[in-house]
Design an enzyme around this catalytic site. Structure first.
Site, PDB file in Angstrom:
ATOM      1  N   ALA A 137      43.181  44.840  63.066  1.00  0.00           N
ATOM      2  CA  ALA A 137      42.069  43.877  62.934  1.00  0.00           C
ATOM      3  C   ALA A 137      41.764  43.650  64.423  1.00  0.00           C
ATOM      4  CB  ALA A 137      42.921  42.605  62.403  1.00  0.00           C
ATOM      5  N   SER A 138      40.729  43.750  64.916  1.00  0.00           N
ATOM      6  CA  SER A 138      40.313  43.668  66.407  1.00  0.00           C
ATOM      7  C   SER A 138      40.339  42.350  66.744  1.00  0.00           C
ATOM      8  CB  SER A 138      38.751  44.029  66.425  1.00  0.00           C
ATOM      9  OG  SER A 138      38.478  45.442  65.855  1.00  0.00           O
TER      10      SER A 138
END
Length: 396
Positions: free
Chosen positions: A101-102
């Site tokens: 998840a950025s």
């Protein structure tokens, strides 16, 4: 989730939203989606928070530390959600991060640059946790969002999390390089994986005037530049880079790291020639240099990777060709201003690297956002500085 834990999380999430607004990543048109779609809904119970400064990954276990887990979920940090294409087990980090998840700041900066409008159709390549697809679906409507993910397990979990969140965009398990022709044409294509080439399918499936937003770069560095390309009537696409990002690479475009013994069967330095340099090789290393120099070296010296070996007294920076058995190494003392250069093979890799740096320096050391990319209908990729006519020189 208990009322107590919800209270713990609420303040950090509000603070995250404020920080994202202050830095210009979260714009007013995306604020309702930020408030309605909670990143925490999409994160697994066990994840690894990635420290961008130290490059270390720390496990976060929701069952063992629910408050700490929520604080990470509401922080502007990337988290690894899968290692080694799903073969990894246990709490220790695996070898290669393969899904994540950025950072929220990157998520919303990319959504800002995507510049969507109501009713537009979007193809997302790289579903991951499903968070980005949920934000797009909230803004544009489920029916206007298609997301494609190559990993079956990651796809299944993203679908489940999206449904729990009340969002139902089309989620496809497949090869993102092929796009999704059944949903074309798209007004926007956004990739959340790093690429080494923009596939023709994306250009073909994007309407003229549409935008392709993708992290793009070379094998020289993991750091990419975010290309914002506008598709032309003739099927080509062109545009500037909006800044630097770092994403996991598309699985089919990952670099295969060479073995040292194949290049140095008799050991170091072997048959290398030896010279001196006053140009620090560390200026080419992205973890040390926060300029565009590593990006330019990757462009101008194709088919080259690098690695660094450090001690208290020196750094040994390696440059290795992926096209033949050429290599170069620069031994740079910790307290010196000159280094020893070793080169072997048909390519004089350090000479190529030094020439690339001097071209960039002579151009005024432009940042990544001064460069642009054109993808021709025949698949050719051309990088330019300032204007499309001013192409970046290449030693390849």
């Amino acid at each position: 989730m208990t009322e107590q834990l919800e209270q713990v999380r609420r303040s950090p999430r509000v603070e995250l939203g404020r920080r994202l607004r202050d830095m210009g990543a979260l714009t007013a048109d995306w604020m309702p989606s930020f408030e309605a779609v909670d990143r925490a809904w999409f994160l697994p119970d066990i994840m690894w928070a990635h420290d961008m400064a130290t490059r270390c990954n720390e496990v976060v276990d929701r069952s063992a530390d629910p408050e700490g887990w929520l604080l990470v979920a509401d922080s502007d940090v990337p988290v690894v959600t899968q290692w080694d294409d799903g073969r990894h087990e246990g709490l220790e980090p695996g070898r290669v991060p393969t899904s994540s998840a950025s950072m929220p700041s990157v998520v919303f900066r990319m959504l800002r640059d995507l510049d969507v409008a109501d009713g537009q159709r979007v193809l997302e390549v790289g579903t991951g946790t499903g968070y980005n697809a949920a934000l797009l679906a909230h803004r544009l409507g489920d029916e206007n969002v298609t997301s494609i993910e190559v990993d079956p397990e990651v796809t299944a979990r993203a679908r489940e999390m999206l449904q729990r969140a009340g969002r139902r965009p089309r989620v496809i398990c497949g090869d993102g390089l092929q796009g999704w022709r059944e949903g074309a044409p798209y007004d926007r294509v956004i990739a959340t994986v790093g690429l080494r080439s923009i596939p023709a399918a994306w250009l073909e499936q994007t309407r003229p005037g549409g935008i392709i937003l993708a992290p793009w770069g070379t094998d020289f560095t993991n750091r990419d530049a975010l290309a914002r390309l506008v598709v032309a009537e003739d099927g080509s696409a062109s545009g500037r880079f909006t800044g630097s990002v770092e994403f996991m690479k598309l699985r089919s475009q990952r670099v295969v790291w060479p073995q040292f013994e194949e290049y140095l069967p008799a050991g170091f330095p072997g048959d290398a020639t030896v010279a001196e340099t006053c140009l620090s090789p560390l200026s080419m290393v992205p973890d040390v240099s926060f300029t565009a120099a590593p990006f330019v070296v990757g462009l101008a010296v194709p088919g080259c990777v690098h690695t660094v070996q450090r001690s208290d007294t020196e750094a040994l920076v390696w440059f290795i060709s992926l096209t033949d058995r050429s290599w170069a190494a620069v031994r740079w003392p910790a307290d010196g201003d000159r280094g020893e250069v070793y080169q072997s093979g048909a390519r004089r890799l350090w000479d190529e690297v030094e020439a690339a740096w001097r071209w960039w320096d002579g151009a005024g050391q432009p940042g990544v956002d001064r460069f642009g990319l054109t993808v021709r209908v025949d698949g050719a990729h051309e990088v330019w500085l300032g204007e499309p006519e001013q192409r970046v020189p290449s030693a390849g």
